[in-house]
Design a protein around this motif. Sequence first.
Motif, short mmCIF file in Angstrom:
data_model
loop_
_atom_site.label_atom_id
_atom_site.label_comp_id
_atom_site.label_asym_id
_atom_site.label_seq_id
_atom_site.Cartn_x
_atom_site.Cartn_y
_atom_site.Cartn_z
N GLU A 368 32.66 45.72 37.75
CA GLU A 368 33.32 46.65 38.67
C GLU A 368 33.80 45.93 39.93
OE1 GLU A 368 32.55 50.82 41.12
OE2 GLU A 368 31.00 50.06 39.76
N PHE A 369 32.94 45.09 40.50
CA PHE A 369 33.33 44.37 41.71
C PHE A 369 34.53 43.46 41.45
CE2 PHE A 369 33.11 40.24 43.88
CZ PHE A 369 33.38 40.64 45.19
N CYS A 370 34.47 42.70 40.37
CA CYS A 370 35.53 41.72 40.10
C CYS A 370 36.86 42.39 39.73
CB CYS A 370 35.09 40.76 39.00
SG CYS A 370 33.66 39.73 39.45
N PHE A 371 36.80 43.45 38.92
CA PHE A 371 38.03 44.17 38.59
C PHE A 371 38.63 44.82 39.84
CE2 PHE A 371 37.33 43.49 34.18
CZ PHE A 371 38.43 43.95 33.48
N SER A 372 37.78 45.42 40.66
CA SER A 372 38.28 46.07 41.88
C SER A 372 38.90 45.06 42.83
CB SER A 372 37.13 46.81 42.60
OG SER A 372 36.64 47.85 41.80
N LEU A 373 38.29 43.88 42.93
CA LEU A 373 38.82 42.82 43.80
C LEU A 373 40.22 42.43 43.34
CD1 LEU A 373 38.22 40.69 46.06
CD2 LEU A 373 37.44 39.18 44.22
N ALA A 374 40.38 42.18 42.04
CA ALA A 374 41.68 41.76 41.51
C ALA A 374 42.72 42.87 41.64
CB ALA A 374 41.54 41.34 40.06
N GLN A 375 42.33 44.08 41.30
CA GLN A 375 43.28 45.20 41.37
C GLN A 375 43.71 45.48 42.80
OE1 GLN A 375 40.74 47.94 39.33
NE2 GLN A 375 41.54 47.43 37.29
N GLY A 376 42.76 45.37 43.75
CA GLY A 376 43.09 45.57 45.16
C GLY A 376 44.04 44.48 45.67
N PHE A 377 43.81 43.27 45.25
CA PHE A 377 44.68 42.15 45.67
C PHE A 377 46.07 42.33 45.11
CE2 PHE A 377 46.46 37.92 44.83
CZ PHE A 377 46.44 37.39 46.10
N LEU A 378 46.19 42.69 43.84
CA LEU A 378 47.49 42.88 43.22
C LEU A 378 48.23 44.06 43.86
CD1 LEU A 378 46.41 42.32 39.51
CD2 LEU A 378 47.97 40.84 40.82
#
Length: 384
Positions: A368-378
């Motif tokens: 959840e943390f890693c997906f959210s980080l990438a999605q937020g950055f994109l």
Amino acid sequence: MGSDGRSWNGVTGGARGDGEEKTRTVAAPAPALAEVPTSTASVDISLPLPEMTPRIIDLCKELVKEWSSLDSSCFSISTVSGGITNMLLKVSVKEGSDSESSVTVRLYGPNTDLVIDRERELQAIPYLSAAGFGARLLGVFENGVVSSFIHARTLSPSDMKEPRIAAEIAKQLQKFHQVDIPGSKEPQLWNDVFKFLKKASVLKFEDNEKQKRYEMISFREIQDEVKELKDLSDLLHAPVVFAHNDLLSGNLMLNDLEEKLYFIDFEYGSYSYRGFDIANHFNEYAGFECDYNLYPDKDVQYHFFRNYLSDRPSEDLDALYTETNTFRLASHLYWALWALIQARVSPIDFDYLGYFFLRYGEYKKQREFCFSLAQGFLSSLRSG
């Protein structure tokens, strides 16, 4: 979680020569693999060392030209590390009363060709060596290689966290990523993961308890996770480099006297994503106890990134942070699937099935943390 550097006893020693070769940013001309002496001989890795010794001596005399006429009594052989993939031996000969010369003999573990592309490894070694990395390849035989010897100590997981050593690892890794290996430059990470997944999903265990544990695994779930993570990571357009892919403490050596750091063992090396190589290294902060609470925090990661990007200070650290921590998940999937295959084929007494559940469990914990980080950055890129 791969190579013979994965020793559980903190052994010192290594696999390169006199430690005087200097790391260079660009690869010097490398000898063609055809120029490296080869032998069709093999060594039975299941034998006790005393029974292996005559065969090892004969191999060294065949492949190391300077030793060809020496009497067998001049040789001594000792184990350098007892890893969970290969066996690593130090072979020495006396040269007069005060000096000796040594080489390393690496014996491949049985069935390692299921998870390691030996052709890819052997193609890369001469070019990496010419660039100042790893051991100089002296000879190749049916189930192993002979290399020069490194006079240095193997790092421990706690060594990697020391700021001075972490900075040097980062600088050396940036140079490693600049080495040009001939052939296709296509990233191999997802090809390898899907290959592992295919092999891991059709296993049968003779041991009933192992079979029951294995049947608890949902390969449909894993396949969906792999596809979703691949699709997300593709959007990051991470740089493709020739990556080590197994940069744990056992594959890092330090000559304290010369303050010289060495990378060794390129069995899993391939063209891959920069962020995967860095994330895979960060996952190894967990050490042999696999305590993933030791994964470096943001400040420690940024210290590493600044040193990695020391010649490109304008590059966005937040982008590299996002890239790295997205591929953190890929590292867990890669070694989880690797462990399943090893659980079926490796003769080594190690709970590979347990290791699968540990790595896949950590993947789910960090997802959840890693997906959210990438999605937020994109999302910020699209809106910015």
